[in-house]
Design a protein around this motif. Structure first.
Motif, PDB file in Angstrom:
ATOM      1  N   SER A 114      41.525 -74.175  44.825  1.00  0.00           N
ATOM      2  CA  SER A 114      42.133 -74.883  43.718  1.00  0.00           C
ATOM      3  C   SER A 114      41.393 -76.207  43.519  1.00  0.00           C
ATOM      4  O   SER A 114      40.647 -76.651  44.408  1.00  0.00           O
ATOM      5  CB  SER A 114      43.604 -75.162  44.014  1.00  0.00           C
ATOM      6  N   PRO A 115      41.569 -76.874  42.368  1.00  0.00           N
ATOM      7  CA  PRO A 115      40.847 -78.142  42.161  1.00  0.00           C
ATOM      8  C   PRO A 115      41.021 -79.161  43.284  1.00  0.00           C
ATOM      9  O   PRO A 115      40.013 -79.752  43.724  1.00  0.00           O
ATOM     10  CB  PRO A 115      41.393 -78.628  40.813  1.00  0.00           C
ATOM     11  N   PRO A 116      42.246 -79.413  43.799  1.00  0.00           N
ATOM     12  CA  PRO A 116      42.331 -80.407  44.878  1.00  0.00           C
ATOM     13  C   PRO A 116      41.520 -80.027  46.115  1.00  0.00           C
ATOM     14  O   PRO A 116      40.847 -80.884  46.710  1.00  0.00           O
ATOM     15  CB  PRO A 116      43.830 -80.471  45.189  1.00  0.00           C
ATOM     16  N   ALA A 117      41.570 -78.758  46.502  1.00  0.00           N
ATOM     17  CA  ALA A 117      40.803 -78.326  47.668  1.00  0.00           C
ATOM     18  C   ALA A 117      39.311 -78.425  47.399  1.00  0.00           C
ATOM     19  O   ALA A 117      38.529 -78.840  48.271  1.00  0.00           O
ATOM     20  CB  ALA A 117      41.184 -76.896  48.046  1.00  0.00           C
ATOM     21  N   ARG A 137      45.918 -86.063  35.150  1.00  0.00           N
ATOM     22  CA  ARG A 137      44.991 -86.978  35.824  1.00  0.00           C
ATOM     23  C   ARG A 137      44.393 -86.333  37.068  1.00  0.00           C
ATOM     24  O   ARG A 137      43.211 -86.547  37.397  1.00  0.00           O
ATOM     25  CB  ARG A 137      45.713 -88.288  36.178  1.00  0.00           C
ATOM     26  N   ILE A 138      45.186 -85.554  37.797  1.00  0.00           N
ATOM     27  CA  ILE A 138      44.684 -84.822  38.963  1.00  0.00           C
ATOM     28  C   ILE A 138      44.773 -83.336  38.634  1.00  0.00           C
ATOM     29  O   ILE A 138      45.864 -82.777  38.556  1.00  0.00           O
ATOM     30  CB  ILE A 138      45.483 -85.164  40.233  1.00  0.00           C
ATOM     31  N   PRO A 139      43.657 -82.669  38.412  1.00  0.00           N
ATOM     32  CA  PRO A 139      43.686 -81.260  38.032  1.00  0.00           C
ATOM     33  C   PRO A 139      44.307 -80.384  39.109  1.00  0.00           C
ATOM     34  O   PRO A 139      44.188 -80.650  40.315  1.00  0.00           O
ATOM     35  CB  PRO A 139      42.211 -80.907  37.832  1.00  0.00           C
ATOM     36  N   HIS A 140      44.958 -79.330  38.654  1.00  0.00           N
ATOM     37  CA  HIS A 140      45.562 -78.356  39.548  1.00  0.00           C
ATOM     38  C   HIS A 140      45.727 -77.065  38.775  1.00  0.00           C
ATOM     39  O   HIS A 140      45.631 -77.046  37.540  1.00  0.00           O
ATOM     40  CB  HIS A 140      46.912 -78.876  40.069  1.00  0.00           C
ATOM     41  N   LEU A 141      45.952 -75.965  39.479  1.00  0.00           N
ATOM     42  CA  LEU A 141      46.164 -74.664  38.849  1.00  0.00           C
ATOM     43  C   LEU A 141      47.423 -74.010  39.408  1.00  0.00           C
ATOM     44  O   LEU A 141      47.715 -74.158  40.599  1.00  0.00           O
ATOM     45  CB  LEU A 141      44.952 -73.757  39.100  1.00  0.00           C
TER      46      LEU A 141
END
Length: 467
Positions: A107-110, A199-203
């Motif tokens: 995922s984007p954060p990882a 602001r912080i991408p996620h899926l």
């Protein structure tokens, strides 16, 4: 050797630069802390020791060569069970998902953490579907608060809050749909930011849920924010990168109009001892030159039932996506609550969404005249570890002070600013949409003026930890 787990990220970087300690040392200390405290707090869902050691060794080589990838290079971190990370399981807190294959995509954060060189130690526990503001799960059991194992951690980023408070990880990634990074931060005495949506991408992409940084200090949360807030084209709501970075610049509240929100109108009444903590932060801000004013209650009629039904539909949709022979594994507190959505029509759902939009507009209008707003995180000092919330039939019912900031998309942080009966009480600092950096800067200003040194939780002390 220096107690690495009591050091800030900045202090660790200084050690890494000189070679006095390195990322491998930090990882080994983190694994030792997990072994010591996790049997009590139950915060870690999955340990990825082999990949973490490989990442720490690679980071050590970069620091030795004087070429770290970022300020987070070599830092031990965790991610919530709901965040896909290659080679790790995704269980969304539920025993019903225990048969799913491991993730094959980050995922984007990882992805951002790996690009920055951070060492992802493993995943943290959460309740079923993330649909509970408490640390109770059909798969992981009860997550316990390091300040008092008989007290709840809040949720749904329950394990992240407990792990950080116990000294596990420099920072963590949680997710927040109704308060799920701020609530555990408030219960466990750590820092969190629910950012402006996008602001912080996620899926999957969402206008209501966000990933957010959690840490023991605001500065460490800022380091994590800088990494996580880089855009990702896979999230359709991902915002363009911020034009500048102001987070190291001093900030003063002098001249700010700051609202104090201690009454939503209907809903759970604010406990006097929690209000006293909020008022103590207000006094510090006033002493700093802010114009501090109480916010009139935003709501005359209870806005929560419509929002609760929207959450019910979300929970029911996930429940119906599970194979029928596994649905019984979902924790009853979530399954029984979400069952109410089975009687709703598409028209009912559309009507509830429209009602939530009206309430969101009222909430935003009530706060529009303020630069920042200070509010409680939860209306009470806390509740027992095995409880699912203040209303057993509605596991998100006590999230009124947090959930509406998800609907307005405003950034909101959580910071411990007091204690009741030995357990932390968190306050929120919320700003205007896209003012994430200002929220973090004001949160750090308050942290620096907190009227007490932050103590060490008893579980951490028992494990030999210091702060």
């Amino acid at each position: 050797m220096t107690d690495l787990l009591s050091q800030s990220a900045a202090q660790l970087r200084a050690l890494f630069r000189t070679g006095a300690a390195g990322p491998v040392d930090l990882l080994e200390a983190t694994l030792e802390r997990i072994a010591a405290v996790n049997p009590t707090i139950n915060a870690i869902a999955y340990l990825d020791e082999d990949r973490a050691r490989a990442a720490a060794q690679a980071a050590a080589r970069r620091w030795s060569a004087g070429a770290p990838l970022s300020d987070m290079d070599g830092m031990a971190v965790t991610v919530k069970d709901s965040i896909n990370c290659v080679g790790m399981p995704w269980r969304h807190g539920s025993a019903a998902h225990a048969d799913l294959p491991d993730a094959t995509v980050d995922s984007p954060p990882a992805a951002r953490l790996k690009e920055a060189g951070a060492v992802i130690v493993g995943k943290t526990t959460m309740p079923d579907f993330g649909m509970m503001a408490a640390g109770v799960s059909s798969l992981y059991g009860i997550v316990r608060n390091p300040w008092d194992p008989e007290r709840n951690t809040g949720g749904s980023s329950a394990g992240a809050g407990a792990a950080l408070a116990a000294g596990i990880g420099v920072a963590a990634v949680g997710t927040d749909i109704a308060g799920s990074v701020r609530l555990p931060a408030g219960h466990c005495g750590v820092v969190a930011l629910k950012p402006t949506q996008g602001r912080i991408p996620h899926l999957p992409a969402s206008t209501m849920r966000s990933a957010g940084p959690m840490a023991r200090t605001v500065s460490d949360a800022i380091d994590m924010y800088r990494v996580l807030s880089l855009p990702d084209a896979r999230d359709a709501w991902s915002l363009a990168p911020e034009s500048d970075d102001r987070m190291d610049r001093p900030l003063t509240p002098r001249g700010m109009r700051i609202g104090i929100l201690t009454d939503l109108g209907p809903g759970f009444a604010l406990h006097p001892r929690v209000e006293a903590v909020v008022r103590s932060a207000a006094a510090v801000l006033a002493d700093g030159g802010a114009e501090v004013t109480d916010v009139p209650a935003p709501f005359d009629d209870d806005p929560y039932p419509a929002l609760d039904r929207v959450f019910q539909v979300r929970g029911r949709a996930e429940w119906e996506g599970i194979a029928p022979d596994r649905r019984h594994l979902v924790i009853p507190a979530v399954a029984d609550w979400a069952a109410g959505a089975a009687e709703l029509s598409a028209t009912d759902y559309a009507r509830d969404l429209a009602a939530v939009d009206v309430s969101q507009a009222r909430f935003a209008a009530a706060l529009a005249g303020f630069d920042m707003v200070v509010a409680p995180v939860i209306p009470t000092p806390g509740f027992a570890a095995d409880e699912v919330g203040l209303d057993p039939s509605r596991p998100l019912a006590h999230c009124g002070y947090t959930a509406w900031f998800n609907q307005t998309a405003q950034p909101a942080s959580s910071l411990c600013f007091g204690f009741v009966d030995g357990c932390p009480v968190g306050i929120q600092i919320a700003g205007r949409r896209c003012a994430d950096q200002e929220v973090l800067r004001l949160t750090r200003w308050l942290e620096e003026r907190r009227p007490f040194p932050m103590p060490t939780p008893p579980v951490t002390l028992a494990a030999g930890g210091t702060r």
